[in-house]
Design an enzyme around this catalytic site. Structure first.
Site, PDB file in Angstrom:
ATOM      1  N   TYR A 184      -2.260  -1.263  10.879  1.00  0.00           N
ATOM      2  CA  TYR A 184      -2.485  -1.834   9.545  1.00  0.00           C
ATOM      3  C   TYR A 184      -1.320  -1.487   8.621  1.00  0.00           C
ATOM      4  O   TYR A 184      -0.744  -2.352   7.941  1.00  0.00           O
ATOM      5  CB  TYR A 184      -3.809  -1.315   8.955  1.00  0.00           C
ATOM      6  CG  TYR A 184      -3.894  -1.516   7.460  1.00  0.00           C
ATOM      7  CD1 TYR A 184      -4.091  -2.788   6.931  1.00  0.00           C
ATOM      8  CD2 TYR A 184      -3.720  -0.448   6.567  1.00  0.00           C
ATOM      9  CE1 TYR A 184      -4.130  -2.985   5.551  1.00  0.00           C
ATOM     10  CE2 TYR A 184      -3.766  -0.636   5.202  1.00  0.00           C
ATOM     11  CZ  TYR A 184      -3.967  -1.906   4.698  1.00  0.00           C
ATOM     12  OH  TYR A 184      -3.988  -2.104   3.340  1.00  0.00           O
ATOM     13  N   LYS A 240       1.844  -3.881   6.583  1.00  0.00           N
ATOM     14  CA  LYS A 240       2.285  -3.859   5.170  1.00  0.00           C
ATOM     15  C   LYS A 240       3.783  -3.593   5.089  1.00  0.00           C
ATOM     16  O   LYS A 240       4.520  -4.253   4.363  1.00  0.00           O
ATOM     17  CB  LYS A 240       1.516  -2.775   4.390  1.00  0.00           C
ATOM     18  CG  LYS A 240       0.022  -3.053   4.256  1.00  0.00           C
ATOM     19  CD  LYS A 240      -0.225  -4.281   3.407  1.00  0.00           C
ATOM     20  CE  LYS A 240      -1.669  -4.681   3.364  1.00  0.00           C
ATOM     21  NZ  LYS A 240      -1.890  -6.017   2.826  1.00  0.00           N
ATOM     22  N   SER A 274       0.834  -1.198   0.000  1.00  0.00           N
ATOM     23  CA  SER A 274       0.000   0.000   0.000  1.00  0.00           C
ATOM     24  C   SER A 274       0.867   1.245   0.000  1.00  0.00           C
ATOM     25  O   SER A 274       1.977   1.244   0.552  1.00  0.00           O
ATOM     26  CB  SER A 274      -0.860  -0.029   1.266  1.00  0.00           C
ATOM     27  OG  SER A 274      -1.473   1.206   1.477  1.00  0.00           O
TER      28      SER A 274
HETATM   29  P1  NAD Z   1     -11.061  -7.297   1.170  1.00  0.00           P
HETATM   30  O1  NAD Z   1     -11.283  -7.276   2.645  1.00  0.00           O
HETATM   31  O2  NAD Z   1     -12.231  -7.096   0.292  1.00  0.00           O
HETATM   32  O3  NAD Z   1     -10.344  -8.669   0.761  1.00  0.00           O
HETATM   33  C1  NAD Z   1      -9.455  -9.347   1.626  1.00  0.00           C
HETATM   34  C2  NAD Z   1      -9.897 -10.796   1.658  1.00  0.00           C
HETATM   35  O4  NAD Z   1      -9.019 -11.524   2.533  1.00  0.00           O
HETATM   36  C3  NAD Z   1     -11.310 -10.989   2.211  1.00  0.00           C
HETATM   37  O5  NAD Z   1     -12.046 -11.783   1.311  1.00  0.00           O
HETATM   38  C4  NAD Z   1     -11.102 -11.693   3.548  1.00  0.00           C
HETATM   39  O6  NAD Z   1     -12.174 -12.561   3.839  1.00  0.00           O
HETATM   40  C5  NAD Z   1      -9.787 -12.414   3.305  1.00  0.00           C
HETATM   41  N1  NAD Z   1      -9.003 -12.691   4.527  1.00  0.00           N
HETATM   42  C6  NAD Z   1      -8.641 -11.839   5.511  1.00  0.00           C
HETATM   43  N2  NAD Z   1      -7.913 -12.478   6.436  1.00  0.00           N
HETATM   44  C7  NAD Z   1      -7.793 -13.766   6.027  1.00  0.00           C
HETATM   45  C8  NAD Z   1      -7.173 -14.915   6.559  1.00  0.00           C
HETATM   46  N3  NAD Z   1      -6.515 -14.876   7.738  1.00  0.00           N
HETATM   47  N4  NAD Z   1      -7.233 -16.072   5.881  1.00  0.00           N
HETATM   48  C9  NAD Z   1      -7.903 -16.144   4.700  1.00  0.00           C
HETATM   49  N5  NAD Z   1      -8.540 -15.088   4.156  1.00  0.00           N
HETATM   50  C10 NAD Z   1      -8.478 -13.907   4.805  1.00  0.00           C
HETATM   51  O7  NAD Z   1      -9.915  -6.213   0.867  1.00  0.00           O
HETATM   52  P2  NAD Z   1      -9.398  -5.677  -0.538  1.00  0.00           P
HETATM   53  O8  NAD Z   1      -9.772  -4.235  -0.623  1.00  0.00           O
HETATM   54  O9  NAD Z   1      -9.758  -6.586  -1.618  1.00  0.00           O
HETATM   55  O10 NAD Z   1      -7.833  -5.714  -0.266  1.00  0.00           O
HETATM   56  C11 NAD Z   1      -7.021  -6.795  -0.691  1.00  0.00           C
HETATM   57  C12 NAD Z   1      -5.603  -6.559  -0.196  1.00  0.00           C
HETATM   58  O11 NAD Z   1      -5.124  -5.315  -0.709  1.00  0.00           O
HETATM   59  C13 NAD Z   1      -5.486  -6.477   1.317  1.00  0.00           C
HETATM   60  O12 NAD Z   1      -4.293  -7.096   1.719  1.00  0.00           O
HETATM   61  C14 NAD Z   1      -5.409  -4.992   1.583  1.00  0.00           C
HETATM   62  O13 NAD Z   1      -4.737  -4.706   2.772  1.00  0.00           O
HETATM   63  C15 NAD Z   1      -4.644  -4.515   0.353  1.00  0.00           C
HETATM   64  N6  NAD Z   1      -4.884  -3.087   0.055  1.00  0.00           N
HETATM   65  C16 NAD Z   1      -6.157  -2.646  -0.101  1.00  0.00           C
HETATM   66  C17 NAD Z   1      -6.384  -1.300  -0.360  1.00  0.00           C
HETATM   67  C18 NAD Z   1      -7.793  -0.765  -0.484  1.00  0.00           C
HETATM   68  O14 NAD Z   1      -7.976   0.451  -0.347  1.00  0.00           O
HETATM   69  N7  NAD Z   1      -8.797  -1.600  -0.754  1.00  0.00           N
HETATM   70  C19 NAD Z   1      -5.299  -0.409  -0.481  1.00  0.00           C
HETATM   71  C20 NAD Z   1      -4.011  -0.913  -0.346  1.00  0.00           C
HETATM   72  C21 NAD Z   1      -3.797  -2.257  -0.077  1.00  0.00           C
HETATM   73  N1  UFG Z   2     -12.598  11.018   3.373  1.00  0.00           N
HETATM   74  C1  UFG Z   2     -13.615  11.872   3.735  1.00  0.00           C
HETATM   75  N2  UFG Z   2     -14.756  11.326   4.232  1.00  0.00           N
HETATM   76  C2  UFG Z   2     -14.943   9.982   4.397  1.00  0.00           C
HETATM   77  C3  UFG Z   2     -13.892   9.121   4.006  1.00  0.00           C
HETATM   78  C4  UFG Z   2     -12.729   9.667   3.509  1.00  0.00           C
HETATM   79  O1  UFG Z   2     -13.487  13.085   3.610  1.00  0.00           O
HETATM   80  O2  UFG Z   2     -16.012   9.564   4.878  1.00  0.00           O
HETATM   81  C5  UFG Z   2     -11.373  11.590   2.791  1.00  0.00           C
HETATM   82  C6  UFG Z   2     -10.112  11.283   3.587  1.00  0.00           C
HETATM   83  O3  UFG Z   2      -9.932  12.247   4.594  1.00  0.00           O
HETATM   84  C7  UFG Z   2      -9.049  11.310   2.486  1.00  0.00           C
HETATM   85  C8  UFG Z   2      -9.777  10.791   1.249  1.00  0.00           C
HETATM   86  O4  UFG Z   2     -11.164  10.985   1.524  1.00  0.00           O
HETATM   87  O5  UFG Z   2      -8.640  12.634   2.239  1.00  0.00           O
HETATM   88  C9  UFG Z   2      -9.531   9.317   0.981  1.00  0.00           C
HETATM   89  O6  UFG Z   2      -9.813   8.568   2.166  1.00  0.00           O
HETATM   90  P1  UFG Z   2      -9.943   6.983   2.146  1.00  0.00           P
HETATM   91  O7  UFG Z   2     -10.309   6.568   3.547  1.00  0.00           O
HETATM   92  O8  UFG Z   2     -10.846   6.556   1.059  1.00  0.00           O
HETATM   93  O9  UFG Z   2      -8.494   6.490   1.755  1.00  0.00           O
HETATM   94  P2  UFG Z   2      -7.078   6.748   2.445  1.00  0.00           P
HETATM   95  O10 UFG Z   2      -6.244   7.515   1.475  1.00  0.00           O
HETATM   96  O11 UFG Z   2      -7.223   7.309   3.794  1.00  0.00           O
HETATM   97  O12 UFG Z   2      -6.536   5.260   2.634  1.00  0.00           O
HETATM   98  C10 UFG Z   2      -6.731   4.242   1.654  1.00  0.00           C
HETATM   99  C11 UFG Z   2      -6.882   2.899   2.354  1.00  0.00           C
HETATM  100  C12 UFG Z   2      -5.611   2.530   3.029  1.00  0.00           C
HETATM  101  C13 UFG Z   2      -4.475   2.556   2.047  1.00  0.00           C
HETATM  102  C14 UFG Z   2      -4.394   3.910   1.377  1.00  0.00           C
HETATM  103  C15 UFG Z   2      -3.335   3.936   0.322  1.00  0.00           C
HETATM  104  O13 UFG Z   2      -7.913   2.964   3.327  1.00  0.00           O
HETATM  105  O14 UFG Z   2      -5.717   1.217   3.516  1.00  0.00           O
HETATM  106  O15 UFG Z   2      -5.649   4.203   0.766  1.00  0.00           O
HETATM  107  O16 UFG Z   2      -3.481   2.846  -0.519  1.00  0.00           O
HETATM  108  F1  UFG Z   2      -3.327   2.326   2.692  1.00  0.00           F
END
Ligand code: NAD
Ligand code: UFG
Length: 338
Positions: free
Chosen positions: A150, A154, A125
Site C-alpha cells: 500500500y 503512494k 500519506s
Molecule cells: P475510503 O476507503 O473510505 O475511500 C476510498 C474510496 O475509493 C472508497 O469510496 C472506494 O469505494 C473508492 N475506490 C477504491 N478503489 C476504486 C476504484 N478502482 N475506482 C473507483 N473508486 C474506488 O478511504 P479514505 O480513508 O477516505 O482514504 C481516501 C484516500 O486517502 C485513499 O487514497 C487513501 O489511501 C488515502 N489515505 C488515507 C489515510 C487514512 O488513514 N484514512 C491516510 C493516508 C492516505
Molecule cells: N494501534 C493499536 N491498536 C490497534 C490499532 C492501532 O495499538 O488496534 C496503534 C498502532 O500500533 C499505532 C497507532 O495505534 O501506534 C496508530 O495506528 P493506525 O493503524 O491507526 O495508523 P498507522 O499510523 O499505522 O497508519 C495510518 C494509516 C496508513 C497511513 C498512515 C499515515 O493506516 O494508511 O496512517 O498516514 F499511511
C-alpha cells in the site's frame, strides 16, 4: 471550480465534498463503492442542502467509463481519493493493490490529459517517509522504504505524477501527505465506516466503546516513547478536508508541483488517545497490551508549517474534538451506513 472527486463516497472524500460546497465549488463523484456506500453521498447532500451530489458509479480502471464522465462534464481539477488503503490486506494481495491504485491512477491521468484537465490533488500519506529520518517530519525529509505494498503505491504514484509534471509543465500537481485522519463531521451524519475488523486505532476504540468488541489491543508498550506506546499525528478529518480546499486555491494559481504535509504537528501516544477518549466522552475503553504490530514505527508526527506558509492552512481541531466527533458518529450509527 467544478471538481472531479474520485473516491468521493469514502471517509475523507465525503467530508471534503462538504467543504468544497461550502467554499462555493461544485463536484462530481466517481466511485466504484468497493469500500463505501452511496448513503454517505445522500447525507452529504442533506448537510450542504442540495438535492443530490452528482455521482457516477465507475471504476477508475475503466477507461471508457471514465471518458464518458469527462465527455459529460467540464472539470477544472480532480481530487483523487480513490484507492485501496488497508495496509495488512496489501501485504496479502499485493497485485490487487498495485492494479487498483497504480493502474487506476495511470488510466485516470491519461483520461485527464486527453480531456485537457491537468490539475490534480493526490491523497498521499506520511507512509511515504518510511521510518522517518527526522521528527517532526518536514517535506524536505527524504522518502523512505515503505513496509508494505500500500505504502509503495503512494510513493510510486508520487513519482509518476512528479515525472509527468516535469515533462509537461501544464500539469499542476499537489501531493498531500496525510498523517492520521480521525474524527467525523460534527453533525454525526457521516464518518468512517470500516468493513469488518478495524485496522486503525480510532475506529477500533469506538467499536470497543459501543460494545461491539470486548477490548482494544495496544500494539506494544516498549517503544522509545514517553509511555512506551506508538506516537502519531492525529488530524481531524474536517481539517484535512479543508486542506484540499486550500490546495485548490493554490492550483488555480498555477502551482506546478508541490507537496505538503497535512498534520497538526502534535504527537499523541496510543494510551493518550485512549484516555482522552474516555475523559471527553465519559465512557470506558478496556485495553490489553499486545506484541508490536509488524511494520509499525515508534513515532511519526509532522511539521505542518509549509502548508501554513504557502496554503494559509492549519489544523483547527484538537484531540478532544476528534474524540468527541468520532464517538458522536459511532454512537448515532452503530452499524455505520448499513
Ligand atoms: P475510503 O476507503 O473510505 O475511500 C476510498 C474510496 O475509493 C472508497 O469510496 C472506494 O469505494 C473508492 N475506490 C477504491 N478503489 C476504486 C476504484 N478502482 N475506482 C473507483 N473508486 C474506488 O478511504 P479514505 O480513508 O477516505 O482514504 C481516501 C484516500 O486517502 C485513499 O487514497 C487513501 O489511501 C488515502 N489515505 C488515507 C489515510 C487514512 O488513514 N484514512 C491516510 C493516508 C492516505
Ligand atoms: N494501534 C493499536 N491498536 C490497534 C490499532 C492501532 O495499538 O488496534 C496503534 C498502532 O500500533 C499505532 C497507532 O495505534 O501506534 C496508530 O495506528 P493506525 O493503524 O491507526 O495508523 P498507522 O499510523 O499505522 O497508519 C495510518 C494509516 C496508513 C497511513 C498512515 C499515515 O493506516 O494508511 O496512517 O498516514 F499511511
Amino acid at each position: 471550480m467544478n471538481i472531479l472527486v474520485t473516491g468521493g463516497a469514502g471517509f475523507i472524500g465525503s467530508h471534503t465534498l462538504i467543504e468544497l460546497y461550502k467554499a462555493g465549488h461544485s463536484a462530481v463523484v466517481v466511485d466504484n463503492l468497493c469500500n463505501s456506500s452511496q448513503e454517505s453521498l445522500r447525507r452529504v447532500a442533506a448537510i450542504v442542502g442540495i438535492e443530490h451530489i452528482p455521482f457516477c458509479q465507475v471504476d477508475i480502471r475503466d477507461r471508457d467509463g471514465l471518458s464518458h464522465v469527462f465527455d459529460a462534464h467540464h472539470f477544472d481539477a480532480c481530487i483523487h481519493f480513490a484507492g485501496l488503503k488497508a495496509v495488512g490486506e496489501s501485504v496479502e494481495k499485493p497485485w490487487e493493490y498495485y492494479d487498483n491504485n497504480i493502474s487506476g491512477t495511470l488510466v485516470l491521468l491519461d483520461v485527464m490529459r486527453q480531456h485537457g484537465c491537468k490539475n490534480i490533488i493526490f491523497s498521499s500519506s506520511a507512509t511515504a517517509y518510511g521510518n522517518p529520518q527526522q521528527i517532526p517530519i518536514t517535506e524536505q525529509c527524504p522518502k523512505g522504504q515503505c513496509s508494505n505494498p500500500y505504502g509503495w503505491t503512494k510513493s510510486m504514484l508520487e513519482q509518476v505524477m512528479s515525472d509527468m509534471q516535469k515533462a509537461d509543465p501544464d500539469w499542476n500537481v499537489v501531493l498531500l501527505r496525510y498523517f492520521n485522519p480521525i474524527g467525523a463531521h460534527p453533525s454525526g451524519l457521516i464518518g468512517e465506516d470500516p468493513n469488518g475488523i478495524p485496522n486503525n486505532l480510532m475506529p477500533y476504540i469506538t467499536q470497543v466503546a459501543v460494545g461491539k468488541r470486548p477490548q482494544l489491543g495496544v500494539f506494544g508498550n516498549d517503544y522509545d516513547t514517553p509511555d512506551g506506546t506508538g506516537v502519531r499525528d492525529y488530524i481531524h478529518v474536517v481539517d484535512l478536508a479543508r486542506g484540499h480546499v486550500a490546495a485548490l486555491k493554490k492550483i488555480g494559481q498555477g502551482s506546478g508541483l508541490s507537496v505538503y504535509n497535512l498534520g497538526t504537528g502534535h504527537g499523541y501516544s496510543v494510551l493518550e488517545v485512549v484516555h482522552a477518549f474516555e475523559r471527553v466522552n465519559g465512557v470506558s475503553v478496556p485495553y490489553v497490551i499486545k506484541p508490536r504490530r509488524a511494520g509499525d514505527i515508534a513515532t511519526c508526527y509532522s511539521d505542518p508549517s509549509k502548508a501554513l506558509d504557502e496554503l494559509g492552512w492549519r489544523a483547527q481541531y484538537g484531540i478532544e474534538d476528534m474524540c468527541r466527533d468520532s464517538w458522536n458518529w459511532q454512537r448515532n450509527n452503530p452499524d455505520g451506513y448499513r
